[in-house]
Write a protein that holds these residues in place. Sequence first.
Motif: not given
Length: 530
Positions: A10-17, A275-280
Amino acid sequence: MNDTDFRVLLAVLVVALAVTALARRYALSAPLLLVVVGLGASYVPGVPIVPLEPDLVLFLVLPPLLYSAALESSTLRLRENLKRISQLAVGLVLFSTAVVGVAAWLLLPELPLASALVLGAVVAPPDAVAAASIGRRLGLPRRIMTILEGESLLNDATALTLFRVLLAAAMTTTVGAGTTILSGLEEFALAAVGGVLIGGAAGWLLHRARLRLADGALESSVGLLVPFAIYLLAEELHTSGVLAVVISGLYLGHKADEAGYATRLQEQAVWKALDTLLEALVFALIGLQLRVVVDGLGDDATRILLVSLALLGVTILARFVFVFPTIYLPRLLPRVRARGPALPWRGPFVISWAGMRGVVTLAAAFAIPAAGPDSPGMPGQSVVLFAAFVITVGTLLVQGLTLPVLIRRLHIRDQGGHGDVLDEAAVKQAAAEAALARLDELSDETTPETVTEQLRAWAQHRANSPWERLGRSDDELGEAPSLAFVRLRRAMLHAERQTFARFREMRRIDEGVMREMLRELDHEEAMLDR
């Protein structure tokens, strides 16, 4: 996945976005920036190791990304360029596997040939996500974009099937080479044919079901499950899940005009967000693997790094060596030359340079078994993993950072803008005439004249808007009528929304009533944006 893994992801997702938002704010390539940030973060004290799980990528990430890309692809343009796409998606994958594999075997004598060929299969398929994002932003010609996107849709099936065959050969000594090659060809043919049949049948059935549902929210919900279900079904039947997902997506995308408008609007928004979520996520995970792959090398890291950099050069060069001869050598035949002039060299050069590797390469590399108590693993697993990582990151950074400069320097831009507007104007004029003819058929003396006049005006407004873009510039002509209509109508919509909100605060209308009225205005504004 335990609680700690979930928190880290979840932290990786937040930072990636957040990084993606920053990249879009400053017109940067989000995939490249995510990789760079991930590389730096992998050695920041306190940042946990985030191993890339192959099952996570091959089941939860790859199918929806391929399905979404297939939905947006043009089946007709892919069919027109099928020969060139097939050469890249099949021929180039086989060629790259052989060239990179033999080069790795020669440069690393301790690496068995079978393991070296596994490395070749791992790095064979380019990922067009980064290349496509750059190409769309810079306006690459439509044909080049079709070839690159078509290649990325189909090459994963070739590479993953080849990877499974070569991995099995690398981990066994009981099967002869001839038997392995023959069984590999049989498996590839079965996977390809089975994937196409399953994808086509699933797409046909889902389209029929979609027409019967007639419920936008339900159709979109079913659509979210489609890539996962089709991929799992095809893999369980020992065929290509990747190919099945792509074929079903192409069919459903081609038939999208027969679905309801609500389904099209909702699916477009849902898939863009996903797409934006997965690519990030995947590009951030690529960068974060640096510490994982380096820790597995031991004391020979420097030599393996130099060899991996050499293999990076071989991987890039192999694409040039394949692309240019396949395009220009057939022109030695008179009947081929008679079909038309040769393609300018700049197009094949961009196609050759746009060979960035991505998450499929690393997912396959991480899927190679390491030595353990219950399995000897594949010989050279840590070396293959490190080389795959260097080639993936190297192509993303070297080719990804220079591709925009190359496109600008070679002046390769889509010159079809004026023609596209002319085509749009012609078809909208024909559509308006058909709509007005239908209005005349349905109207009678009981139809209010104000209604027919409003409908005629709206149809004519839509037909006129593209013709206005073909005329003189705004400085010469002033604001076009269609632009004035959009500007004024938007201001009116804003005033209506403010009135709805004021009445809600005054308790004159219920919250639910206001949302329904806002939804009506949102649909109208979406049409204005289009």
